[in-house]
Motif scaffolding. Structure first.
Motif, PDB file in Angstrom:
ATOM      1  N   ASP A   1       9.176  21.305  -0.344  1.00 13.60           N
ATOM      2  CA  ASP A   1       9.695  20.967   0.935  1.00 13.60           C
ATOM      3  C   ASP A   1       9.129  19.901   1.906  1.00 13.60           C
ATOM      4  O   ASP A   1       9.842  19.057   2.306  1.00 13.60           O
ATOM      5  CB  ASP A   1       9.725  22.434   1.916  1.00 13.60           C
ATOM      6  N   GLN A   2       7.799  20.137   1.900  1.00 14.95           N
ATOM      7  CA  GLN A   2       7.015  19.033   2.699  1.00 14.95           C
ATOM      8  C   GLN A   2       7.028  17.678   2.053  1.00 14.95           C
ATOM      9  O   GLN A   2       7.238  16.715   2.566  1.00 14.95           O
ATOM     10  CB  GLN A   2       5.615  19.706   2.853  1.00 14.95           C
ATOM     11  N   LEU A   3       6.812  17.561   0.800  1.00  9.14           N
ATOM     12  CA  LEU A   3       6.702  16.344   0.142  1.00  9.14           C
ATOM     13  C   LEU A   3       8.222  15.442   0.051  1.00  9.14           C
ATOM     14  O   LEU A   3       8.251  14.354  -0.061  1.00  9.14           O
ATOM     15  CB  LEU A   3       6.067  16.545  -1.193  1.00  9.14           C
ATOM     16  N   THR A   4       9.189  16.283   0.116  1.00 13.64           N
ATOM     17  CA  THR A   4      10.542  15.787  -0.084  1.00 13.64           C
ATOM     18  C   THR A   4      10.621  14.832   1.034  1.00 13.64           C
ATOM     19  O   THR A   4      11.059  13.732   0.881  1.00 13.64           O
ATOM     20  CB  THR A   4      11.538  16.615   0.061  1.00 13.64           C
ATOM     21  N   GLY A   5      10.195  15.165   2.342  1.00 17.61           N
ATOM     22  CA  GLY A   5      10.323  14.104   3.506  1.00 17.61           C
ATOM     23  C   GLY A   5       9.498  13.115   3.339  1.00 17.61           C
ATOM     24  O   GLY A   5       9.852  12.097   3.577  1.00 17.61           O
ATOM     25  N   VAL A   6       8.378  13.444   3.029  1.00 15.80           N
ATOM     26  CA  VAL A   6       7.258  12.117   2.885  1.00 15.80           C
ATOM     27  C   VAL A   6       7.736  11.205   1.756  1.00 15.80           C
ATOM     28  O   VAL A   6       7.633  10.180   2.091  1.00 15.80           O
ATOM     29  CB  VAL A   6       5.855  12.832   2.368  1.00 15.80           C
ATOM     30  N   ARG A   7       8.259  12.013   0.735  1.00 16.08           N
ATOM     31  CA  ARG A   7       8.671  10.711  -0.313  1.00 16.08           C
ATOM     32  C   ARG A   7       9.995   9.774   0.127  1.00 16.08           C
ATOM     33  O   ARG A   7       9.878   8.887  -0.106  1.00 16.08           O
ATOM     34  CB  ARG A   7       8.959  11.674  -1.540  1.00 16.08           C
TER      35      ARG A   7
ATOM     36  N   LEU B   1       8.297   7.388   2.498  1.00 17.53           N
ATOM     37  CA  LEU B   1       7.600   6.383   1.775  1.00 17.53           C
ATOM     38  C   LEU B   1       8.407   5.574   1.306  1.00 17.53           C
ATOM     39  O   LEU B   1       8.260   4.257   1.366  1.00 17.53           O
ATOM     40  CB  LEU B   1       6.538   6.770   0.961  1.00 17.53           C
ATOM     41  N   ALA B   2       9.375   5.875   0.632  1.00 14.23           N
ATOM     42  CA  ALA B   2      10.519   4.971  -0.088  1.00 14.23           C
ATOM     43  C   ALA B   2      11.196   4.012   1.121  1.00 14.23           C
ATOM     44  O   ALA B   2      11.171   2.682   0.808  1.00 14.23           O
ATOM     45  CB  ALA B   2      11.428   6.091  -0.617  1.00 14.23           C
ATOM     46  N   GLN B   3      11.341   4.737   2.121  1.00 10.16           N
ATOM     47  CA  GLN B   3      11.970   3.683   3.128  1.00 10.16           C
ATOM     48  C   GLN B   3      11.146   2.463   3.718  1.00 10.16           C
ATOM     49  O   GLN B   3      11.107   1.525   3.771  1.00 10.16           O
ATOM     50  CB  GLN B   3      12.535   4.490   4.240  1.00 10.16           C
ATOM     51  N   LEU B   4       9.752   3.234   3.858  1.00 11.50           N
ATOM     52  CA  LEU B   4       8.811   2.123   4.745  1.00 11.50           C
ATOM     53  C   LEU B   4       8.551   0.955   3.429  1.00 11.50           C
ATOM     54  O   LEU B   4       8.056   0.053   4.090  1.00 11.50           O
ATOM     55  CB  LEU B   4       7.494   2.856   5.037  1.00 11.50           C
TER      56      LEU B   4
ATOM     57  N   GLN C   1       1.131  -1.125  -0.210  1.00 12.32           N
ATOM     58  CA  GLN C   1       0.014  -0.179   0.088  1.00 12.32           C
ATOM     59  C   GLN C   1       0.884   1.226  -0.118  1.00 12.32           C
ATOM     60  O   GLN C   1       0.452   2.114  -0.949  1.00 12.32           O
ATOM     61  CB  GLN C   1      -0.910   0.064   1.136  1.00 12.32           C
ATOM     62  N   LEU C   2       1.956   1.234   1.089  1.00 12.60           N
ATOM     63  CA  LEU C   2       3.089   2.494   0.802  1.00 12.60           C
ATOM     64  C   LEU C   2       3.520   2.486  -0.376  1.00 12.60           C
ATOM     65  O   LEU C   2       3.886   3.719  -0.858  1.00 12.60           O
ATOM     66  CB  LEU C   2       3.957   2.306   1.878  1.00 12.60           C
ATOM     67  N   ALA C   3       3.896   1.684  -1.125  1.00 10.75           N
ATOM     68  CA  ALA C   3       4.513   1.799  -2.259  1.00 10.75           C
ATOM     69  C   ALA C   3       3.645   2.133  -3.431  1.00 10.75           C
ATOM     70  O   ALA C   3       3.835   3.023  -4.118  1.00 10.75           O
ATOM     71  CB  ALA C   3       5.063   0.106  -2.990  1.00 10.75           C
ATOM     72  N   GLN C   4       2.242   2.075  -3.361  1.00 11.10           N
ATOM     73  CA  GLN C   4       1.582   2.579  -4.221  1.00 11.10           C
ATOM     74  C   GLN C   4       1.203   4.093  -4.185  1.00 11.10           C
ATOM     75  O   GLN C   4       1.181   4.828  -4.943  1.00 11.10           O
ATOM     76  CB  GLN C   4       0.061   1.958  -4.188  1.00 11.10           C
ATOM     77  N   ILE C   5       1.054   4.577  -2.846  1.00 16.73           N
ATOM     78  CA  ILE C   5       1.105   5.611  -2.359  1.00 16.73           C
ATOM     79  C   ILE C   5       2.116   6.462  -3.052  1.00 16.73           C
ATOM     80  O   ILE C   5       2.149   7.494  -3.512  1.00 16.73           O
ATOM     81  CB  ILE C   5       0.975   5.913  -1.049  1.00 16.73           C
TER      82      ILE C   5
END
Length: 92
Positions: free
Chosen positions: A74-80, A83-86, A40-44
């Protein structure tokens, strides 16, 4: 189905997962839960990456001083990154 996912799984403390071969199902195996969560996280992550590369990057290229686009970047860089790690597959 939505009720099962939103309410039933939480009430019974048994996560509901989905597999292509089985469809939706309750599972007692934590390995099943983790596999489903990672997928699911990979799809997001995929959807977010496409939004960034298809919309946000061109937006910034045309209007590099746009405060909104800079804030979102700036915000989505951290989110991305998170998500890549998780969503990384488990090493077996």
């Amino acid at each position: 189905m939505r009720h099962l996912r939103d309410v039933g799984a939480a009430e019974h403390l048994t996560p509901i997962i989905w597999r292509r071969k089985d469809g939706y199902m309750f599972s007692e195996d934590p390995a099943d839960w983790i596999e489903y969560e990672k997928k699911q996280l990979a799809q997001i992550l995929g959807r977010l990456t496409r939004m960034i590369t298809g919309t946000l990057d061109p937006h910034l290229a045309r209007y590099p001083d746009d405060e909104w686009a800079q804030l979102v970047t700036d915000q989505l860089t951290g989110v991305r990154s998170t998500l890549a790690q998780l969503s990384k597959p488990s090493r077996s």
